[in-house]
Design a protein around this motif. Structure first.
Motif, short mmCIF file in Angstrom:
data_model
loop_
_atom_site.label_atom_id
_atom_site.label_comp_id
_atom_site.label_asym_id
_atom_site.label_seq_id
_atom_site.Cartn_x
_atom_site.Cartn_y
_atom_site.Cartn_z
N SER A 50 -8.95 -5.82 8.32
CA SER A 50 -8.97 -4.68 7.41
C SER A 50 -7.60 -4.49 6.77
O SER A 50 -6.60 -4.30 7.48
CB SER A 50 -9.38 -3.42 8.17
N SER A 71 -5.42 -2.13 4.07
CA SER A 71 -5.40 -0.80 3.46
C SER A 71 -4.57 -0.79 2.18
O SER A 71 -3.52 -1.44 2.12
CB SER A 71 -4.83 0.23 4.44
N LEU A 126 -2.68 3.98 9.12
CA LEU A 126 -2.67 2.77 8.31
C LEU A 126 -2.03 3.05 6.96
O LEU A 126 -2.52 3.87 6.19
CB LEU A 126 -4.10 2.26 8.15
N THR A 173 -0.30 1.71 3.14
CA THR A 173 -0.69 0.80 2.07
C THR A 173 -0.07 -0.58 2.31
O THR A 173 1.10 -0.70 2.68
CB THR A 173 -0.27 1.35 0.69
N VAL A 194 -12.42 6.49 10.30
CA VAL A 194 -11.34 6.96 9.42
C VAL A 194 -11.52 8.47 9.33
O VAL A 194 -12.53 8.95 8.81
CB VAL A 194 -11.43 6.32 8.01
N ARG A 208 -7.68 6.06 -1.23
CA ARG A 208 -7.41 4.88 -0.39
C ARG A 208 -8.54 3.88 -0.59
O ARG A 208 -9.71 4.26 -0.72
CB ARG A 208 -7.34 5.26 1.09
N SER A 252 -10.01 0.37 1.32
CA SER A 252 -9.92 -0.58 2.43
C SER A 252 -10.72 -1.82 2.09
O SER A 252 -11.81 -1.74 1.51
CB SER A 252 -10.44 0.04 3.73
#
Length: 207
Positions: free
Chosen positions: A143, A145, A167, A169, A187, A197, A199
């Protein structure tokens, strides 16, 4: 420098699975965020819980290898998602993520990516495990971000243990081993974050 900072090979889980934090792996993440936000065919997600269907403000794109027979369609929460061919920038990130995982001894070739867009902190994702049969045994899920920093929590399904991460960027984590069998993740929602955001969760789907 924090001499005791977690290393990419360190397991963040105390037992029953493996989660690695590979840190910030992207430089020009802001430009990529704006490009994906403007160029991808985002759609609100549909989730069915206890027989009731909800339309989310969180938006998704299911992307991956082109399959004319529909074998890479993905089903969760009672709905099937058709696949969109790779966007060139997402494919480039896929190759980068695979390279970063290879550096810690995880050899994988992802064929799909589920992208989630959270417009503000009011949008989140409830506790769930990515344990659908199409993902196979001990799935590897990476994952990445982009955008606002958000709180990511893993909770053991039986034991009273939680692991929390913020998390940022450009940050990459990978869940593997028995993680999806024994842990759920979320989340969390927050009123303090007004920015969006995205993901990118890379995975391998088996027809």
């Amino acid at each position: 420098m924090d001499l005791f900072a977690p290393q990419p090979c360190d397991n963040l889980l105390p037992f029953d699975g493996i989660v690695n934090n590979l840190g910030i792996v992207l430089g020009d993440d802001e430009a990529l965020y704006e490009q994906l936000l403007s160029e991808l065919p985002w759609q609100s997600d549909r989730v069915t819980l206890f027989g009731k269907t909800h339309i989310t403000t969180r938006q998704i794109v299911w992307m991956g290898d082109s399959e004319t027979d529909g074998s890479l369609a993905y089903s969760y929460s009672g709905h099937s998602r058709a696949i969109t061919p790779w966007h060139h920038s997402v494919f480039h990130v896929k190759r980068l993520v695979e390279h970063k995982l290879a550096e810690i001894g995880v050899e994988v070739c992802f064929n799909t990516c589920l992208l989630n867009y959270y417009p503000t902190g009011a949008d989140g994702m409830g506790y769930h495990a990515d344990d659908e049969p199409e993902l196979g045994h001990q799935p590897i899920i990476a994952s990445l971000s982009l955008g606002a920093t958000r709180k990511f929590v893993l909770k053991h399904k039986k034991a009273q243990h939680k692991v929390e991460l913020y998390l940022e960027t450009g940050q990459l984590i990978v869940m593997r081993g028995d993680t999806q069998q024994y842990w759920k993740h979320t989340v969390t929602k927050t009123k303090s974050v007004q920015q969006g955001r995205i993901s990118l969760t890379f995975r391998t789907l088996y027809p």
